[in-house]
Design a protein around this motif. Structure first.
Motif, PDB file in Angstrom:
ATOM      1  N   ARG A   1       0.833  -1.205   0.000  1.00 43.82           N
ATOM      2  CA  ARG A   1       0.000   0.000   0.000  1.00 43.82           C
ATOM      3  C   ARG A   1       0.868   1.255   0.000  1.00 43.82           C
ATOM      4  N   LEU A   2       1.932   1.231   0.758  1.00 41.52           N
ATOM      5  CA  LEU A   2       2.838   2.389   0.781  1.00 41.52           C
ATOM      6  C   LEU A   2       3.593   2.506  -0.535  1.00 41.52           C
ATOM      7  N   LEU A   3       4.012   1.367  -1.058  1.00 40.63           N
ATOM      8  CA  LEU A   3       4.742   1.399  -2.322  1.00 40.63           C
ATOM      9  C   LEU A   3       3.894   1.964  -3.448  1.00 40.63           C
ATOM     10  N   ALA A   4       2.575   1.684  -3.399  1.00 35.36           N
ATOM     11  CA  ALA A   4       1.681   2.160  -4.450  1.00 35.36           C
ATOM     12  C   ALA A   4       1.499   3.668  -4.419  1.00 35.36           C
ATOM     13  N   LEU A   5       1.865   4.312  -3.298  1.00 33.09           N
ATOM     14  CA  LEU A   5       1.724   5.761  -3.202  1.00 33.09           C
ATOM     15  C   LEU A   5       2.773   6.493  -4.031  1.00 33.09           C
ATOM     16  N   ILE A   6       3.837   5.777  -4.412  1.00 31.49           N
ATOM     17  CA  ILE A   6       4.878   6.404  -5.231  1.00 31.49           C
ATOM     18  C   ILE A   6       4.362   6.489  -6.654  1.00 31.49           C
ATOM     19  N   PRO A   7       4.127   7.710  -7.179  1.00 31.20           N
ATOM     20  CA  PRO A   7       3.450   7.835  -8.469  1.00 31.20           C
ATOM     21  C   PRO A   7       4.281   7.434  -9.671  1.00 31.20           C
ATOM     22  N   ASP A   8       5.599   7.537  -9.560  1.00 32.29           N
ATOM     23  CA  ASP A   8       6.446   7.309 -10.734  1.00 32.29           C
ATOM     24  C   ASP A   8       7.008   5.889 -10.693  1.00 32.29           C
ATOM     25  N   GLY A   9       6.528   5.023 -11.574  1.00 33.97           N
ATOM     26  CA  GLY A   9       7.019   3.655 -11.622  1.00 33.97           C
ATOM     27  C   GLY A   9       8.484   3.572 -11.982  1.00 33.97           C
ATOM     28  N   ALA A  10       8.980   4.577 -12.689  1.00 29.69           N
ATOM     29  CA  ALA A  10      10.394   4.555 -13.086  1.00 29.69           C
ATOM     30  C   ALA A  10      11.300   4.622 -11.866  1.00 29.69           C
ATOM     31  N   ASP A  11      10.897   5.395 -10.834  1.00 26.15           N
ATOM     32  CA  ASP A  11      11.697   5.470  -9.602  1.00 26.15           C
ATOM     33  C   ASP A  11      11.745   4.109  -8.918  1.00 26.15           C
ATOM     34  N   LEU A  12      10.612   3.405  -8.900  1.00 26.42           N
ATOM     35  CA  LEU A  12      10.593   2.083  -8.281  1.00 26.42           C
ATOM     36  C   LEU A  12      11.462   1.102  -9.054  1.00 26.42           C
TER      37      LEU A  12
ATOM     38  N   VAL B   1      14.764  -0.983  -7.676  1.00 32.69           N
ATOM     39  CA  VAL B   1      14.881  -2.442  -7.749  1.00 32.69           C
ATOM     40  C   VAL B   1      16.203  -2.829  -8.411  1.00 32.69           C
ATOM     41  N   HIS B   2      16.541  -2.199  -9.531  1.00 38.22           N
ATOM     42  CA  HIS B   2      17.767  -2.561 -10.256  1.00 38.22           C
ATOM     43  C   HIS B   2      19.012  -2.168  -9.466  1.00 38.22           C
ATOM     44  N   GLU B   3      18.965  -1.024  -8.762  1.00 33.44           N
ATOM     45  CA  GLU B   3      20.127  -0.622  -7.969  1.00 33.44           C
ATOM     46  C   GLU B   3      20.324  -1.529  -6.766  1.00 33.44           C
ATOM     47  N   SER B   4      19.231  -2.059  -6.216  1.00 31.95           N
ATOM     48  CA  SER B   4      19.319  -2.890  -5.011  1.00 31.95           C
ATOM     49  C   SER B   4      19.625  -4.340  -5.351  1.00 31.95           C
ATOM     50  N   LEU B   5      18.909  -4.928  -6.299  1.00 26.32           N
ATOM     51  CA  LEU B   5      19.078  -6.347  -6.628  1.00 26.32           C
ATOM     52  C   LEU B   5      20.130  -6.586  -7.701  1.00 26.32           C
TER      53      LEU B   5
ATOM     54  N   GLN C   1       7.878  -8.010  -7.161  1.00 25.83           N
ATOM     55  CA  GLN C   1       6.707  -8.880  -7.282  1.00 25.83           C
ATOM     56  C   GLN C   1       5.482  -8.129  -7.803  1.00 25.83           C
ATOM     57  N   MET C   2       5.489  -6.796  -7.691  1.00 30.61           N
ATOM     58  CA  MET C   2       4.337  -6.023  -8.145  1.00 30.61           C
ATOM     59  C   MET C   2       4.290  -5.978  -9.659  1.00 30.61           C
ATOM     60  N   ARG C   3       3.075  -6.090 -10.217  1.00 30.05           N
ATOM     61  CA  ARG C   3       2.894  -6.082 -11.668  1.00 30.05           C
ATOM     62  C   ARG C   3       2.626  -4.658 -12.135  1.00 30.05           C
ATOM     63  N   GLY C   4       3.031  -4.374 -13.346  1.00 34.04           N
ATOM     64  CA  GLY C   4       2.741  -3.063 -13.924  1.00 34.04           C
ATOM     65  C   GLY C   4       3.698  -1.984 -13.476  1.00 34.04           C
ATOM     66  N   ILE C   5       4.777  -2.366 -12.750  1.00 36.45           N
ATOM     67  CA  ILE C   5       5.746  -1.356 -12.313  1.00 36.45           C
ATOM     68  C   ILE C   5       6.751  -1.110 -13.429  1.00 36.45           C
TER      69      ILE C   5
END
Length: 575
Positions: A478-489, A493-497, A571-575
């Motif tokens: 729910r908190l992750l979905a508050l971030i409007p820009d999928g590019a930031d997410l 992910v790529h910087e961490s994993l 794991q989230m789809r559409g990001i």
């Protein structure tokens, strides 16, 4: 060969023959050939036919010359009784082989039967032999009785068709009167049952039953048939429309309810004790026309009412409906009860209509049908629960017991979803739904609406199409979905994993699973090995490989938190 070239025109005494090229189907059915056989017997005639061939319907008669001409042109002779005297048969050269061709051509063309008169000897024997070979019913009437016999047949056909037309006119008047008097589709179904006996139902285009009538025994029999799925939806995509041949499905018939170019549903009749005839289907078609009038009238009224209902609900969800007492009073005037514990449910179709190849009218029609499905499902169980369809979603306020736990709430909402979803047939579109926490006052509607919106959006990202998600089941998502820009997410992910964020190597998915379970078990190596069915040393090897890629996550709590969030986002789809 059979002569068809220079035949004279049809004599004036004949009824217009159905079945010519380009002719429409007959308006009404005819009389049974069995009845005609009885008239022939009265006229001292001889009937040569198998019993099952006597059940055919006859709606017109025609002379042999006309029948041969039509059959030669490829027209069907269905429901036509062919009349032939000695002179007409003599024109066929009187040769047994030629007479056999005549009978074969009539039978192939679908003629109901052949009536002959003034024939004896070899020609009659040839016709009898040919009729026995093909199965075409042959009626031999003495020459001095043929005129009376023909008159009686024509009179019987006319009387039958007049009676059928009168029945259709009576049905038209009765059905139209129902609409003029403001009657419902249930009233219309009652009238259909009065004419046809049995049971009658009106369904939407995707098979949801919205009106029904008939005795409980007939309704139970109808609903037990294989044409309904386990949710009670009529399998409209599998049911043929119009008249049906004799068989296991001949005791039911369906016709479409059409107004203009729009298909509004299906009208279906059931009879457990008899087969439905062509005349029954004609009456059903008349009733479907009247049903279309009733539906379009109701839709016009509903459109006006829905405008005010939608405006109020939109204001209530936005917190603009005034004080709770004012909102409750206004909702009550609209037939809604919002002064009780309830949850907000938001349902959205999984298809992206902005990128759809459908035209705008079709998309609007499908969204309206989706909204009607929810309205009907809720109205049957709780008629005072608000339900409204908006341009992209359907919002329902579902009453729940006071102090209801999440599991109980989801069982209640899940039943509504099951009914709306059906088995997915009939052109139904997949949809996802989100559920808020319970509220006890209209003042909580804006927050509950936001919760339901988050639940449907994030639930689809977590679980894919068709998800049903409670807001409490979102957790960190729910908190992750508050971030409007999928590019930031994605960048996080790529910087961490690092390379584990991709599937460039077949082993990366397995390493991500190992990392996820290690974090979930709080770095319990033995428990992780048991869950993954790994040898302890194998898991130790994998942990070393993961630390080489990601860093010392086994000892760095902050890095573990970062990796845990990255895995959740992955794991989230559409990001």
């Amino acid at each position: 060969m059979v002569k068809v070239a220079n035949d004279p025109p049809l004599p004036e005494g004949d009824l217009p023959a159905a079945g010519r090229v380009g002719d429409p189907e007959p308006e009404v059915s005819g009389i049974s050939l069995r009845l005609i056989a009885g008239l022939a017997a009265t006229a001292h005639g001889v009937v040569r036919a198998d019993a099952y061939r006597l059940d055919v319907s006859v709606d017109s008669t025609t002379q042999l010359r006309s029948a041969l001409r039509d059959a030669g042109a490829g027209a069907r002779l269905t429901h036509r009784l062919v009349l032939a005297d000695a002179a007409a048969l003599a024109d066929q050269d009187g040769d047994p082989a030629t007479l056999g061709e005549v009978v074969a051509l009539l039978d192939t063309g679908g003629a109901a039967g052949l009536v002959v008169s003034g024939l004896s000897g070899t020609p009659l024997a040839a016709l009898v032999a040919a009729a026995e070979s093909t199965g075409l019913p042959l009626i031999d009437v003495p020459l001095d009785h043929i005129a009376t016999f023909t008159t009686e047949v024509l009179s019987a056909i006319l009387e039958h068709q007049t009676a059928i037309l009168r029945r259709l006119e009576d049905a038209d008047r009765a059905l139209v009167q129902i609409v003029l008097a403001g009657g419902s589709l249930d009233d219309l179904c009652e009238q259909v049952v009065g004419f046809l006996d049995g049971a009658a139902m009106v369904t939407t285009t995707d098979g949801r039953v919205i009106a029904r009538a008939g005795s409980q025994r007939e309704l139970d029999h109808a609903l037990s048939l294989e044409c309904f799925d386990r949710t009670g939806r009529l399998l409209t995509e599998a049911e043929p429309m119009g008249p049906r041949p004799d068989g296991p499905t001949a005791n039911r018939s369906a016709v479409r309810i059409v107004a203009g170019h729009l298909d509004h549903g299906v009208l279906m009749a059931f009879c457990s004790h008899r087969h439905l005839t062509v005349d029954d289907v004609r009456l059903l078609e008349r009733a479907a026309t009247v049903a279309a009038l009733a539906i379009t009238k109701d839709q016009a009224v509903s459109a006006v009412e829905s405008k005010y209902r939608a405006e109020f609900l939109r204001d209530a969800l936005a917190g603009r409906a005034g004080s709770p007492a004012d909102a409750v009073a206004h909702a009550s005037s609209l037939g809604w009860d919002i002064d009780r514990p309830m949850v907000v449910v938001v349902a959205e179709t999984d298809e992206d209509d902005d990128r759809s190849t459908r035209d705008a009218d079709e998309v609007r029609f499908l969204q309206q049908r989706f909204a009607r499905a929810w309205t009907h499902a809720v109205a049957v169980r709780d008629a005072r629960s608000p339900v409204m369809g908006f341009s992209r979603e359907v919002v329902a306020l579902i009453g729940v017991p006071a102090e209801a736990e999440t599991e109980q709430v989801m069982r209640i909402v899940g039943e509504y979803v099951r009914v709306v979803r059906g088995d997915g047939g009939g052109g139904r579109r997949s949809f996802s739904a989100g559920v808020s926490r319970p509220i006890t006052s209209p003042a909580g509607l804006p927050h509950a609406y936001d919760e339901a919106l988050s639940a449907v959006t994030v639930g689809r990202q977590m679980h894919g199409d068709g998800a049903l998600t409670h807001v409490d089941g979102l957790g960190i998502y729910r908190l992750l979905a508050l971030i409007p820009d999928g590019a930031d997410l994605r960048r996080f992910v790529h910087e961490s994993l690092r390379e584990l964020a991709t599937d460039d190597s077949p082993e990366y998915a397995g390493l991500r699973q190992t990392l996820s379970i290690l974090i979930d078990t709080n770095m319990n190596v033995a428990e992780t090995a048991r869950l993954l069915f790994f040898h302890y040393n194998t898991l130790r090897y994998r942990i070393g490989k993961l630390e080489k890629i990601l860093g010392p996550f086994t000892t760095d709590a902050d890095l573990r938190l970062t990796l845990a969030l990255a895995l959740k986002i992955h794991q989230m789809r559409g990001i």
